[in-house]
Design a protein around this motif. Structure first.
Motif, mmCIF file in Angstrom:
data_model
loop_
_atom_site.group_PDB
_atom_site.id
_atom_site.type_symbol
_atom_site.label_atom_id
_atom_site.label_comp_id
_atom_site.label_asym_id
_atom_site.label_seq_id
_atom_site.Cartn_x
_atom_site.Cartn_y
_atom_site.Cartn_z
ATOM 1 N N VAL A 9 0.836 -1.203 0.000
ATOM 2 C CA VAL A 9 0.000 0.000 0.000
ATOM 3 C C VAL A 9 0.871 1.253 0.000
ATOM 4 O O VAL A 9 0.577 2.238 -0.691
ATOM 5 C CB VAL A 9 -0.961 -0.016 1.205
ATOM 6 C CG1 VAL A 9 -1.666 1.325 1.346
ATOM 7 C CG2 VAL A 9 -1.971 -1.137 1.065
ATOM 8 N N GLN A 10 1.930 1.218 0.782
ATOM 9 C CA GLN A 10 2.821 2.379 0.827
ATOM 10 C C GLN A 10 3.426 2.659 -0.546
ATOM 11 O O GLN A 10 3.575 3.818 -0.970
ATOM 12 C CB GLN A 10 3.939 2.146 1.849
ATOM 13 C CG GLN A 10 4.809 3.369 2.120
ATOM 14 C CD GLN A 10 4.025 4.527 2.726
ATOM 15 O OE1 GLN A 10 3.467 4.411 3.799
ATOM 16 N NE2 GLN A 10 3.974 5.651 2.011
ATOM 17 N N ALA A 11 3.743 1.584 -1.276
ATOM 18 C CA ALA A 11 4.274 1.756 -2.635
ATOM 19 C C ALA A 11 3.234 2.415 -3.537
ATOM 20 O O ALA A 11 3.563 3.273 -4.372
ATOM 21 C CB ALA A 11 4.700 0.403 -3.205
ATOM 22 N N ALA A 12 1.973 1.992 -3.388
ATOM 23 C CA ALA A 12 0.900 2.598 -4.190
ATOM 24 C C ALA A 12 0.723 4.064 -3.841
ATOM 25 O O ALA A 12 0.457 4.903 -4.720
ATOM 26 C CB ALA A 12 -0.407 1.836 -3.958
ATOM 27 N N GLY A 27 1.140 7.327 -6.460
ATOM 28 C CA GLY A 27 -0.003 8.158 -6.808
ATOM 29 C C GLY A 27 -0.851 7.452 -7.857
ATOM 30 O O GLY A 27 -1.129 6.260 -7.749
ATOM 31 N N ASP A 28 -1.234 8.179 -8.899
ATOM 32 C CA ASP A 28 -2.056 7.595 -9.969
ATOM 33 C C ASP A 28 -1.234 7.277 -11.206
ATOM 34 O O ASP A 28 -1.777 7.124 -12.308
ATOM 35 C CB ASP A 28 -3.184 8.563 -10.343
ATOM 36 C CG ASP A 28 -4.153 8.788 -9.190
ATOM 37 O OD1 ASP A 28 -4.404 7.820 -8.451
ATOM 38 O OD2 ASP A 28 -4.640 9.922 -9.033
ATOM 39 N N SER A 29 0.076 7.184 -11.038
ATOM 40 C CA SER A 29 0.949 7.060 -12.210
ATOM 41 C C SER A 29 1.024 5.644 -12.764
ATOM 42 O O SER A 29 1.482 5.445 -13.887
ATOM 43 C CB SER A 29 2.367 7.539 -11.852
ATOM 44 O OG SER A 29 2.916 6.690 -10.829
ATOM 45 N N HIS A 41 1.653 -11.120 -5.314
ATOM 46 C CA HIS A 41 1.732 -10.662 -6.702
ATOM 47 C C HIS A 41 2.064 -9.171 -6.750
ATOM 48 O O HIS A 41 2.937 -8.745 -7.540
ATOM 49 C CB HIS A 41 0.407 -10.918 -7.418
ATOM 50 C CG HIS A 41 0.346 -10.307 -8.783
ATOM 51 N ND1 HIS A 41 0.930 -10.892 -9.895
ATOM 52 C CD2 HIS A 41 -0.211 -9.128 -9.221
ATOM 53 C CE1 HIS A 41 0.730 -10.113 -10.948
ATOM 54 N NE2 HIS A 41 0.048 -9.039 -10.572
ATOM 55 N N LEU A 42 1.374 -8.368 -5.944
ATOM 56 C CA LEU A 42 1.632 -6.922 -5.950
ATOM 57 C C LEU A 42 3.049 -6.612 -5.488
ATOM 58 O O LEU A 42 3.703 -5.692 -6.006
ATOM 59 C CB LEU A 42 0.602 -6.208 -5.068
ATOM 60 C CG LEU A 42 -0.861 -6.302 -5.532
ATOM 61 C CD1 LEU A 42 -1.781 -5.621 -4.524
ATOM 62 C CD2 LEU A 42 -1.035 -5.681 -6.916
ATOM 63 N N GLN A 43 3.536 -7.386 -4.537
ATOM 64 C CA GLN A 43 4.909 -7.183 -4.080
ATOM 65 C C GLN A 43 5.895 -7.485 -5.211
ATOM 66 O O GLN A 43 6.942 -6.835 -5.332
ATOM 67 C CB GLN A 43 5.196 -8.087 -2.881
ATOM 68 C CG GLN A 43 6.570 -7.865 -2.268
ATOM 69 C CD GLN A 43 6.861 -8.862 -1.176
ATOM 70 O OE1 GLN A 43 6.485 -10.030 -1.293
ATOM 71 N NE2 GLN A 43 7.499 -8.422 -0.106
ATOM 72 N N GLU A 84 -5.509 1.420 -7.483
ATOM 73 C CA GLU A 84 -6.790 0.724 -7.398
ATOM 74 C C GLU A 84 -6.642 -0.633 -6.709
ATOM 75 O O GLU A 84 -7.466 -1.004 -5.873
ATOM 76 C CB GLU A 84 -7.379 0.523 -8.796
ATOM 77 C CG GLU A 84 -8.724 -0.199 -8.779
ATOM 78 C CD GLU A 84 -9.264 -0.480 -10.170
ATOM 79 O OE1 GLU A 84 -10.285 -1.189 -10.266
ATOM 80 O OE2 GLU A 84 -8.664 -0.007 -11.162
ATOM 81 N N ALA A 85 -5.589 -1.360 -7.054
ATOM 82 C CA ALA A 85 -5.376 -2.672 -6.448
ATOM 83 C C ALA A 85 -5.136 -2.538 -4.952
ATOM 84 O O ALA A 85 -5.645 -3.344 -4.144
ATOM 85 C CB ALA A 85 -4.208 -3.382 -7.116
ATOM 86 N N ALA A 86 -4.363 -1.536 -4.542
ATOM 87 C CA ALA A 86 -4.076 -1.326 -3.118
ATOM 88 C C ALA A 86 -5.353 -0.962 -2.363
ATOM 89 O O ALA A 86 -5.573 -1.424 -1.234
ATOM 90 C CB ALA A 86 -3.030 -0.234 -2.949
ATOM 91 N N GLU A 87 -6.202 -0.125 -2.959
ATOM 92 C CA GLU A 87 -7.453 0.258 -2.308
ATOM 93 C C GLU A 87 -8.368 -0.955 -2.115
ATOM 94 O O GLU A 87 -8.954 -1.139 -1.042
ATOM 95 C CB GLU A 87 -8.172 1.330 -3.130
ATOM 96 C CG GLU A 87 -7.528 2.697 -3.046
ATOM 97 C CD GLU A 87 -8.384 3.780 -3.692
ATOM 98 O OE1 GLU A 87 -8.264 4.948 -3.273
ATOM 99 O OE2 GLU A 87 -9.176 3.445 -4.604
#
Length: 909
Positions: free
Chosen positions: A741-744, A748-750, A790-792, A801-804
């Motif tokens: 989440v911190q990475a997301a 930002g929205d990039s 997977h996200l890691q 969006e995935a983090a949210e």
């Protein structure tokens, strides 16, 4: 750590876990550890068994030491304190009003569906919670949080079943008033529950010891009394003079108290009894349509024990005005009766016994009087004595000897049984021991042979039964029952194993029963000149003239006392509180009831009081009953499967009949959480030294870690051993999640989601949603672990969006980290009521499929191809596999067997 939890990912065998015994769970401690399973290949299907390789790979991934950067950032102690304070300050989990009144007086009803989520409220013991207790509370909290996010109105209360013997025993030993001990224990329990982040509406809190709560418990008793369902009766009980109390059957072993080995005697004692048997049929029929575990339904049915049979009257030789009545489900065997057995406490024993047998019978009655019902019925060896009296067979007029035997109970049925040794195993053993006659009156059907070395208990064909010879069992039952009815010697009868509920306790710490009695003095004594409180004042309490306390005078509170010990008076310690017990009214003296209610009383209706706990005019309002009842989800231990549920349903059905509720049953869905054992595979207890305090786990790992671990240990219903070392696995998952989440947040929205991430996310949302709905929490958590891994693996390129979505999904299980991640992502309000995640079904279906390639029936490779690939496409992909082409080299392909999505088999020579 490679031993992590083999039971846990076997979610598809949840039914089998329901029957898991504690013994099997103990055996599992050394060898079974639940796997942090991977679900990536099955998120669009029900969870399958994981292979050993999958288990091993995932265990390796989740338990190896995480890099240093994964250990940084998430400060659970600070975060959990922050969000608990936030929820309390904002009253986040307040129960919504389901109806509001506009200025013009019109009432607007909520258009949301409601969910009343209830835990079996705890008894606040001095020991506080151990880690087994929060399992059920966490499960109900997951559902409550999920339902709030799916746009339901949720009522999720908590309270305290706070009357009970432990506080009273502590008072006896230390002199501390039970109320003081109880309030201290409640404060500790409340601290622990708040520490774990449960989303209770604390404004709904009740305790059964609260004066206002006692008032309405007493009020319900008065409704039972007025309806004729509460009455006094002399009941034979196990009285222990040394302990000064009545003991349950289970507390008496071989005539001695389980605690202290003190002598116990059976004596008749005046008791209040609730006539639950009048609701036996209703209680059984009401189970239809409930979503309860099948084992609990069966336990309720067996405890009620409805039995259709025949009641038969035997005349007694020499006693023209008396008869013995028995009940049997095998009226077809009536011609096989060779003796009748009475309970030693049967009221006619003395009258039936001959002078020659009197001494032996008296001695036998005395010897059995100290044995409990359980002790008598469980004894392997049956004992008995001939009374010297005879019954008269109702159809043959033959004389039948009358015996007494301790295996017959005066409190069960009629206290008399007709003995048919040829067709009843117990009667056969008794007859052999005492050399009594055996008459065979049923034979096997067809060519079956009758073995006269043992009782024949199956159905068959009647013989030696006069006009009923040749009839099959069911026809003979009906014909003989009809004959008995015709000659006024019996008839059809429905009986129940269920006994009326003995409602009295001779203790201090319980609700006073709101009844009092007139006090009379000897003839010629002026009532105004005497005081029954004074020592030596002769008087009689007229227990046969019970008077209910006026409802306006409720509650009737307990008196202040210094000595709470029961003493040697079966009337209990309240009999010593003379200033409280005796009072004058309109010039006459009266005495209050000194029995108190059992602990069951308060727990019979607490779910109603949660609706309206501040109402001083009613136990609960009709509007709130209509708005919230019945309970939609009731979570608690299987140990309460019979008595609590049966008693609560009885009170509920009475209130339904009286018009106080519109709902015939209180609990629509029932779920039993499995027991969490100590690390030694034994039930947690102080004496075993295997209790794990949740405070210790939370101090080291945090509340979310405890919650996640308990939901991840295995299927909710399973019995499973606690292993503190394994909590570290979910801690690492939380650290990964936080860093993802911190990475997301940093991105930002990039970052846009690629196709693979999109599909994994939607599969996870589908899996977690469906698993929460079915309360398959362990596999839901596994799915989130897969997504997090997977996200890691995106090396910091985590889409917002995935983090949210991940933060929303984890929040019912681990609400503190869920809220913190949501806040980091820029949201200013709690996610508690944010809409739940929604998945696209189309994105949950894989476009490709993996399948094996066989050559001559043996697997030589694996290919991944589009689901709709034809044979040519599959072969083209197979020919890229060197392991396949090597085996085909120099051979001629004779045949190709292709089943799309399943198999490709090349036959070559």
């Amino acid at each position: 750590m490679r031993l992590l939890l083999a039971t846990m990912m076997l979610a598809r065998v949840a039914t089998a876990f329901r029957t898991t015994t504690m013994n099997s769970a103990r055996k599992s401690v050394s060898g079974q550890r639940a796997a942090f399973g991977t679900l990536q290949t099955s998120m669009n299907t029900r969870q399958p068994f994981l292979t050993s390789r999958q288990m091993s790979d995932t265990i390796e991934a989740e338990t190896k030491e995480a890099p240093a950067e994964q250990q940084q950032g998430y400060q659970f102690a600070k975060v959990e304190s922050k969000w608990q304070q936030y929820w309390e300050e904002h009253n986040t989990f307040a129960t919504p009003d389901r109806r509001t009144t506009n200025e013009d007086g019109t009432v607007v009803r909520s258009d949301k569906e409601k969910k009343y989520v209830l835990d079996m409220f705890p008894y606040p013991s001095g020991a506080g919670l151990h880690v087994g207790h929060p399992e059920g509370y966490t499960a109900s909290d997951v559902m409550s949080r999920y339902w709030r996010m799916t746009n339901h109105d949720v009522l999720h209360p908590i309270g305290w079943d706070s009357f009970g013997l432990p506080a009273e025993q502590f008072a006896i030993n230390t002199g501390t008033h039970p109320e003081v001990t109880t309030k201290k224990n409640i404060a500790n329990f409340k601290r622990q529950l708040k520490m774990l982040g449960f989303s209770y509406d604390w404004d709904k809190e009740v305790a059964t010891t609260d004066v206002e709560y006692v008032k309405w418990t007493q009020w319900i008793f008065l409704q039972l009394y007025k309806k004729g369902l509460a009455e006094q009766s002399e009941v034979s009980v196990n009285w222990c003079p040394a302990l000064g109390t009545v003991l349950a059957n289970e507390e008496v072993i071989n005539g001695l108290s389980e605690r202290g080995d003190h002598p116990v005697e059976r004596l008749p004692l005046r008791q209040w009894v609730l006539k639950i048997t009048e609701y036996a049929d209703r209680l059984e029929a009401g189970l239809d349509g409930l979503d309860w575990p099948s084992g609990t339904m069966t336990a309720q049915e067996q405890w009620i024990g409805r039995s259709e049979g025949t009641e038969i009257d035997f005349k007694i030789e020499g006693l023209d005005d008396e008869k013995l009545t028995v009940f049997t489900t095998r009226a077809d065997t009536l011609f096989g009766v060779t003796y009748v057995t009475l309970a030693p406490e049967h009221p006619l024993v003395s009258a039936i016994t001959s002078e020659e047998q009197k001494s032996e019978v008296d001695e036998y009655v005395t010897s059995t009087s100290s044995r409990s019902d359980l002790d008598r019925t469980s004894a392997k060896e049956k004992t008995g004595v001939f009374t010297g009296g005879y019954a008269i067979h109702p159809l043959t007029n033959e004389k039948v000897p009358i015996w007494i035997g301790d295996y017959v109970l005066g409190s069960y049925g009629t206290g008399a049984v007709m003995a048919v040794p040829a067709h009843d195993e117990r009667d056969f053993e008794f007859a052999q021991k005492f050399e009594l006659d055996v008459k065979w009156v049923v034979e096997p059907k067809g060519d079956g042979e009758l073995n006269k070395e043992e009782a024949f208990t199956e159905q068959g064909v009647n013989v030696n039964s006069g006009e009923f010879d040749g009839m099959k069992t069911n026809k003979a039952k009906k014909a003989i029952t009809s004959k008995l009815d015709e000659i006024s010697a019996g008839g059809a009868k429905v009986t129940y194993k269920l006994r009326d509920w003995v409602f009295s306790r001779q203790r201090y710490w319980g609700e006073p029963i709101p009844i009092y009695f007139p006090v009379e003095f000897p003839d010629g004594v002026d009532a105004s000149s005497v005081d029954p409180k004074a020592d030596g004042c002769e008087h009689t309490i007229r227990y046969d003239q019970a008077i209910p306390v006026d409802e306006a005078d409720l509650p009737l509170e307990l008196p202040e006392m210094d000595d709470f010990s029961p003493g040697d008076d079966p009337a209990g310690c309240l009999a010593r509180a003379k200033e409280w017990r005796y009072f004058q009214k309109d010039g006459s003296w009266f005495a209050r009831e000194t029995n108190t209610m059992p602990q069951w009383a308060g727990s019979c209706w607490y779910y109603f009081r949660f609706l309206d706990n501040k109402n001083s005019e009613q136990a609960f309002s009709p509007e709130l009953d209509e708005d919230w009842m019945p309970v939609d989800l009731y979570v608690g231990g299987a140990e309460h499967a019979v008595l609590h549920l049966l008693y609560a349903r009885f009170w509920h059905q009475v209130l339904y009949d009286l018009g106080y509720t519109k709902h015939p049953e209180p609990f629509q869905k029932l779920v039993h959480q499995g027991m969490i054992l100590g690390t030694d595979g034994e039930k947690m207890s102080k004496s075993r030294g295997n209790v794990v305090n949740p405070d210790d786990v939370v101090d080291v790992h945090g509340a979310d870690a405890l919650r996640l671990y308990e939901m991840f240990m295995g299927p909710l219903e399973a019995v499973k051993p606690w292993q503190t070392s394994q909590v570290a696995g979910v801690v690492r998952f939380m650290n990964k999640l936080y860093n993802v989440v911190q990475a997301a947040v940093d991105n930002g929205d990039s970052v846009e989601m690629d196709d693979e991430t999109t599909r994994i996310l939607h599969k996870t949302m589908k899996k977690v949603t469906e698993d929460i709905e079915s309360m398959s929490f362990n596999t839901a958590i596994s799915a989130m672990m897969v997504l997090t891994n997977h996200l890691q693996g995106l090396k910091g390129n985590v889409p917002r969006e995935a983090a949210e979505k991940l933060a929303l999904m984890v929040s019912p299980f681990a609400p503190h980290i869920g809220e913190e991640c949501w806040s980091l992502l820029g949201h200013g309000e709690s996610l508690a009521y944010h809409p739940w995640v929604e998945f696209d079904e189309a994105l949950c279906i894989d476009n490709t499929v993996k399948m094996g390639v066989q050559v001559n029936g043996k697997k030589k490779g694996e290919i991944e191809i589009p689901k709709d690939a034809d044979q040519d496409g599959a072969m083209a992909e197979a020919m890229k596999q060197q392991s396949v082409t090597n085996f085909l080299e120099g051979k001629e392909t004779k045949k190709i067997i292709y089943v799309p999505g399943r198999i490709l088999n090349i036959v070559a020579k």
